[in-house]
Structure formats: C-alpha cells, structure tokens
Write a protein that holds these residues in place. Structure first.
Motif, PDB file in Angstrom:
ATOM      1  N   VAL A 121      -5.512  10.791   5.326  1.00 25.59           N
ATOM      2  CA  VAL A 121      -4.683  11.353   6.249  1.00 25.59           C
ATOM      3  C   VAL A 121      -3.983  12.740   5.926  1.00 25.59           C
ATOM      4  O   VAL A 121      -4.185  13.675   6.626  1.00 25.59           O
ATOM      5  N   ASN A 122      -3.266  12.721   5.339  1.00 24.34           N
ATOM      6  CA  ASN A 122      -2.379  13.656   4.643  1.00 24.34           C
ATOM      7  C   ASN A 122      -2.424  13.703   3.075  1.00 24.34           C
ATOM      8  O   ASN A 122      -1.634  13.245   2.328  1.00 24.34           O
ATOM      9  N   ARG A 123      -3.215  14.754   2.593  1.00 24.11           N
ATOM     10  CA  ARG A 123      -3.701  14.956   1.167  1.00 24.11           C
ATOM     11  C   ARG A 123      -2.412  15.300   0.398  1.00 24.11           C
ATOM     12  O   ARG A 123      -2.275  14.799  -0.658  1.00 24.11           O
ATOM     13  N   SER A 124      -1.403  16.141   0.832  1.00 17.80           N
ATOM     14  CA  SER A 124      -0.588  16.885  -0.077  1.00 17.80           C
ATOM     15  C   SER A 124       0.545  15.456   0.051  1.00 17.80           C
ATOM     16  O   SER A 124       1.218  15.432  -1.117  1.00 17.80           O
ATOM     17  N   GLU A 125       0.832  15.093   0.988  1.00 15.73           N
ATOM     18  CA  GLU A 125       1.959  13.757   0.938  1.00 15.73           C
ATOM     19  C   GLU A 125       1.429  12.797  -0.175  1.00 15.73           C
ATOM     20  O   GLU A 125       2.142  12.116  -0.808  1.00 15.73           O
ATOM     21  N   SER A 126      -0.184  12.386  -0.035  1.00 18.83           N
ATOM     22  CA  SER A 126      -0.483  11.082  -0.809  1.00 18.83           C
ATOM     23  C   SER A 126      -0.478  11.872  -2.138  1.00 18.83           C
ATOM     24  O   SER A 126       0.006  11.037  -3.247  1.00 18.83           O
ATOM     25  N   ASP A 127      -0.537  13.195  -2.664  1.00 22.50           N
ATOM     26  CA  ASP A 127      -0.475  13.544  -3.964  1.00 22.50           C
ATOM     27  C   ASP A 127       0.816  13.319  -4.349  1.00 22.50           C
ATOM     28  O   ASP A 127       1.269  13.064  -5.402  1.00 22.50           O
ATOM     29  N   LYS A 128       2.115  13.719  -3.277  1.00 21.56           N
ATOM     30  CA  LYS A 128       3.336  13.484  -3.807  1.00 21.56           C
ATOM     31  C   LYS A 128       3.713  11.767  -4.301  1.00 21.56           C
ATOM     32  O   LYS A 128       4.298  11.632  -5.328  1.00 21.56           O
ATOM     33  N   ILE A 129       3.196  11.006  -3.396  1.00 17.31           N
ATOM     34  CA  ILE A 129       3.365   9.562  -3.725  1.00 17.31           C
ATOM     35  C   ILE A 129       2.580   9.163  -5.127  1.00 17.31           C
ATOM     36  O   ILE A 129       3.370   8.526  -5.797  1.00 17.31           O
ATOM     37  N   TYR A 130       1.476   9.764  -5.100  1.00 21.37           N
ATOM     38  CA  TYR A 130       0.703   9.385  -6.372  1.00 21.37           C
ATOM     39  C   TYR A 130       1.464   9.644  -7.641  1.00 21.37           C
ATOM     40  O   TYR A 130       1.606   9.104  -8.575  1.00 21.37           O
ATOM     41  N   ALA A 131       2.146  11.138  -7.730  1.00 23.76           N
ATOM     42  CA  ALA A 131       2.842  11.359  -8.779  1.00 23.76           C
ATOM     43  C   ALA A 131       4.140  10.534  -8.943  1.00 23.76           C
ATOM     44  O   ALA A 131       4.549  10.399 -10.070  1.00 23.76           O
ATOM     45  N   GLU A 132       4.850  10.206  -7.838  1.00 24.93           N
ATOM     46  CA  GLU A 132       5.936   9.310  -7.861  1.00 24.93           C
ATOM     47  C   GLU A 132       5.373   7.869  -8.424  1.00 24.93           C
ATOM     48  O   GLU A 132       6.172   7.260  -9.430  1.00 24.93           O
ATOM     49  N   ALA A 133       4.438   7.378  -8.325  1.00 24.72           N
ATOM     50  CA  ALA A 133       3.712   6.043  -8.756  1.00 24.72           C
ATOM     51  C   ALA A 133       3.492   6.194 -10.234  1.00 24.72           C
ATOM     52  O   ALA A 133       3.756   5.369 -10.847  1.00 24.72           O
ATOM     53  N   GLU A 134       2.962   7.408 -10.540  1.00 23.81           N
ATOM     54  CA  GLU A 134       2.904   7.719 -12.170  1.00 23.81           C
ATOM     55  C   GLU A 134       3.884   7.536 -12.946  1.00 23.81           C
ATOM     56  O   GLU A 134       3.927   7.103 -14.130  1.00 23.81           O
ATOM     57  N   THR A 135       5.192   8.145 -12.600  1.00 19.30           N
ATOM     58  CA  THR A 135       6.155   8.192 -12.996  1.00 19.30           C
ATOM     59  C   THR A 135       6.769   6.664 -13.183  1.00 19.30           C
ATOM     60  O   THR A 135       7.302   6.251 -14.240  1.00 19.30           O
ATOM     61  N   VAL A 136       6.686   5.948 -12.155  1.00 23.34           N
ATOM     62  CA  VAL A 136       7.105   4.551 -12.259  1.00 23.34           C
ATOM     63  C   VAL A 136       6.245   3.777 -13.243  1.00 23.34           C
ATOM     64  O   VAL A 136       6.721   3.042 -13.839  1.00 23.34           O
ATOM     65  N   LEU A 137       4.890   4.075 -13.200  1.00 20.38           N
ATOM     66  CA  LEU A 137       4.051   3.488 -14.359  1.00 20.38           C
ATOM     67  C   LEU A 137       4.393   3.926 -15.757  1.00 20.38           C
ATOM     68  O   LEU A 137       4.551   2.852 -16.575  1.00 20.38           O
ATOM     69  N   LYS A 138       4.714   5.018 -15.922  1.00 19.92           N
ATOM     70  CA  LYS A 138       5.443   5.605 -17.190  1.00 19.92           C
ATOM     71  C   LYS A 138       6.367   4.850 -17.658  1.00 19.92           C
ATOM     72  O   LYS A 138       6.656   4.513 -18.836  1.00 19.92           O
ATOM     73  N   SER A 139       7.440   4.689 -16.664  1.00 25.14           N
ATOM     74  CA  SER A 139       8.580   3.878 -17.079  1.00 25.14           C
ATOM     75  C   SER A 139       8.314   2.545 -17.370  1.00 25.14           C
ATOM     76  O   SER A 139       8.944   1.757 -18.188  1.00 25.14           O
ATOM     77  N   ILE A 140       7.215   1.762 -16.638  1.00 23.55           N
ATOM     78  CA  ILE A 140       7.038   0.451 -16.822  1.00 23.55           C
ATOM     79  C   ILE A 140       6.586   0.136 -18.211  1.00 23.55           C
ATOM     80  O   ILE A 140       6.559  -0.659 -19.079  1.00 23.55           O
ATOM     81  N   GLU A 141       5.555   1.203 -18.846  1.00 30.87           N
ATOM     82  CA  GLU A 141       4.911   1.266 -20.029  1.00 30.87           C
ATOM     83  C   GLU A 141       5.891   1.467 -20.956  1.00 30.87           C
ATOM     84  O   GLU A 141       5.818   0.822 -22.164  1.00 30.87           O
ATOM     85  N   ALA A 142       7.097   2.275 -20.849  1.00 34.23           N
ATOM     86  CA  ALA A 142       8.024   2.392 -21.803  1.00 34.23           C
ATOM     87  C   ALA A 142       8.899   1.162 -21.931  1.00 34.23           C
ATOM     88  O   ALA A 142       9.180   0.801 -23.201  1.00 34.23           O
TER      89      ALA A 142
END
Length: 55
Positions: A31-52
């Motif tokens: 639906v909204n590619r730019s908004e989905s990219d922002k959410i994906y970036a936030e999810a990646e930061t959460v994933l990095k903190s999980i790995e840490a």
C-alpha cells in the motif's frame, strides 16, 4: 494460570515488538512503500538489539 502474571523478559518483549512490526511492514508493503520502509528499518533496529542481548 500462574504464568498469567509473569513478567516478560526484555528479550521476549523485544521479540513480540519485532513480530508486530514485521506484520505491519508486510501489510503496508503493498500500500505505502515509504511507510513500510520506515517500519522495516525500525524492525531491524529491534532485531539488532535482540541479537545484542543474546551475546
């Protein structure tokens, strides 16, 4: 029944947040590619903190 009031560990809370973000990302990706990219970036930061936390 006793697990009802059990506090989640920080890792469990982050896993749940990551899962919700990925679901939002998937819904918005068509639906909204730019908004989905922002959410994906936030999810990646959460994933990095999980790995840490695992290290």
């Amino acid at each position: 029944m006793f697990g009802l009031f059990k506090k989640k560990s920080k890792e469990e809370a982050l896993q749940e947040k990551y899962q919700k973000l990925m679901e939002q990302w998937h819904k918005l990706s068509s639906v909204n590619r730019s908004e989905s990219d922002k959410i994906y970036a936030e999810a990646e930061t959460v994933l990095k903190s999980i790995e840490a936390l695992k290290k």
